[in-house]
Scaffold this motif. Structure first.
Motif, short mmCIF file in Angstrom:
data_model
loop_
_atom_site.label_atom_id
_atom_site.label_comp_id
_atom_site.label_asym_id
_atom_site.label_seq_id
_atom_site.Cartn_x
_atom_site.Cartn_y
_atom_site.Cartn_z
N THR A 179 20.60 0.62 22.57
CA THR A 179 19.96 1.89 22.24
C THR A 179 19.69 1.96 20.74
N THR A 180 18.74 2.83 20.40
CA THR A 180 18.43 3.11 19.00
C THR A 180 18.14 4.60 18.85
N HIS A 181 18.26 5.10 17.64
CA HIS A 181 17.63 6.37 17.33
C HIS A 181 16.12 6.13 17.30
N GLY A 182 15.37 7.16 17.66
CA GLY A 182 13.92 7.01 17.68
C GLY A 182 13.23 8.28 17.24
N ALA A 183 12.03 8.49 17.76
CA ALA A 183 11.20 9.62 17.35
C ALA A 183 11.84 10.97 17.67
N VAL A 184 12.52 11.06 18.80
CA VAL A 184 13.16 12.32 19.17
C VAL A 184 14.30 12.64 18.19
N THR A 185 15.06 11.61 17.81
CA THR A 185 16.13 11.81 16.83
C THR A 185 15.57 12.34 15.52
N LEU A 186 14.47 11.74 15.05
CA LEU A 186 13.88 12.19 13.80
C LEU A 186 13.35 13.61 13.91
N ARG A 187 12.79 13.95 15.05
CA ARG A 187 12.32 15.32 15.27
C ARG A 187 13.48 16.30 15.18
N ASN A 188 14.62 15.92 15.77
CA ASN A 188 15.81 16.77 15.68
C ASN A 188 16.31 16.90 14.25
N MET A 189 16.25 15.79 13.51
CA MET A 189 16.66 15.84 12.11
C MET A 189 15.77 16.79 11.31
N ARG A 190 14.47 16.71 11.55
CA ARG A 190 13.54 17.59 10.82
C ARG A 190 13.78 19.05 11.18
N ALA A 191 14.11 19.29 12.44
CA ALA A 191 14.41 20.66 12.86
C ALA A 191 15.63 21.20 12.14
N GLY A 192 16.52 20.28 11.74
CA GLY A 192 17.72 20.67 11.00
C GLY A 192 17.52 20.72 9.50
N GLY A 193 16.30 20.48 9.04
CA GLY A 193 15.99 20.60 7.62
C GLY A 193 15.86 19.30 6.87
N SER A 194 16.05 18.16 7.55
CA SER A 194 15.92 16.87 6.88
C SER A 194 14.47 16.39 6.93
N PRO A 195 13.94 15.85 5.83
CA PRO A 195 12.55 15.36 5.82
C PRO A 195 12.45 13.95 6.39
N ALA A 196 13.03 13.71 7.56
CA ALA A 196 13.13 12.36 8.12
C ALA A 196 11.80 11.93 8.74
N GLN A 197 11.31 10.77 8.30
CA GLN A 197 10.05 10.22 8.79
C GLN A 197 10.15 8.69 8.84
N PHE A 198 9.42 8.08 9.79
CA PHE A 198 9.30 6.63 9.78
C PHE A 198 8.48 6.18 8.57
N ASP A 199 8.81 4.99 8.05
CA ASP A 199 7.93 4.39 7.04
C ASP A 199 6.79 3.66 7.73
N ASP A 200 6.03 2.90 6.98
CA ASP A 200 4.84 2.23 7.53
C ASP A 200 5.19 1.19 8.58
N THR A 201 6.42 0.70 8.58
CA THR A 201 6.83 -0.31 9.57
C THR A 201 7.45 0.30 10.82
N GLY A 202 7.64 1.64 10.78
CA GLY A 202 8.29 2.29 11.91
C GLY A 202 9.80 2.36 11.76
#
Length: 263
Positions: A179-202
């Protein structure tokens, strides 16, 4: 960070642990060094340690059942051997004989105390891992290798090397479940106030994790896109990605199943 007496909490709630374990017919001991329990106590159930103990057992059982179902789904017959990589202190492994009774289960972890605990208290064969992929090897090959929430903590520099290295332990025709963290994890992080985004490589990285005893350069919090994993798998000879399911685990970690092609 406030100091928490994990040893005292375990002693206070030992009757509860024994009661749950007796019903589930598994070992009741939880190691005082188990950082997952520590995380539950600090971050998830800070005012209700009873719930932390209950979640430790019930969550481990759910993960074991989920994994066993994946084995049955993706192998023509049940696995005769499993390697649980980065197993921790046996939260999942204590259910091995219940979910896969005919399977030889081996656990591997980077903590020597975990290896001893797995052997003496959980009753599974245990193998010491390492912090560097080039230093890790194991003599056997397995029908299934399982790495739950390990690649969700690897930095970019070692993500693909670890994937390739651990894959060497899979038998031809066998599978690698991780398993990995993915797009849903980052969405949850952003909802919590973190500016979490993938870089150009994903890829996404920060140095925080629930394993405070490990070097943050080796173990933090990462998230990866499907494309990032596809690239890493495509670079491994004989590896075929046969399943991706977003947010399959805990409603946010992505599931990957990679088969080793028969040679």
């Amino acid at each position: 960070m406030s100091d928490i007496d994990i040893t005292g909490i375990l002693a206070e709630h030992e009757p509860l642990a024994r009661s749950i374990a007796e019903v589930k017919k598994v070992a009741y001991e939880i190691s005082k060094d188990d950082m997952l329990l520590d995380f539950f106590v600090r971050a998830v159930f800070p005012t209700d340690h009873r719930n932390a103990i209950e979640a430790y057992f019930t969550g481990g059982e759910d993960c074991a059942k989920r994994f066993a179902n994946l084995c049955r789904e993706h192998l023509s017959s049940g696995p005769s051997s499993v390697l649980e990589f980065a197993s921790g202190y046996g939260r999942v492994a204590r259910y091995a004989k219940h979910v896969l009774p005919d399977t030889a289960w081996v656990s591997s972890d980077v903590h020597p105390n975990a290896v001893e605990f797995l052997s003496s208290k959980i009753g599974v064969r245990a193998h010491l891992s390492s912090t560097k992929p080039e230093d890790w090897s194991i003599d056997d090959e397995f029908d299934v290798v399982f790495a739950l929430s390990f690649f969700s903590h690897m930095p970019d520099a070692t993500f693909a090397p670890w994937l390739s290295r651990v894959f060497t332990a899979v038998k031809p025709g066998g599978i690698f479940v991780f398993t990995t963290h993915g797009a849903v994890t980052l969405r949850n992080m952003r909802a919590g106030g973190s500016p979490a985004q993938f870089d150009d490589t994903g890829f996404y990285w920060n140095s925080k994790s629930d394993q405070r005893d490990l070097d943050a350069r080796d173990y933090g919090t990462s998230a990866v896109s499907l494309g990032y994993v596809q690239k890493a798998v495509s670079d491994i000879e004989g590896a075929e990605l046969i399943r991706f399911q977003q947010a399959f685990w805990w409603a946010h970690q992505d599931l990957y199943v990679v088969r080793k092609l028969d040679q």
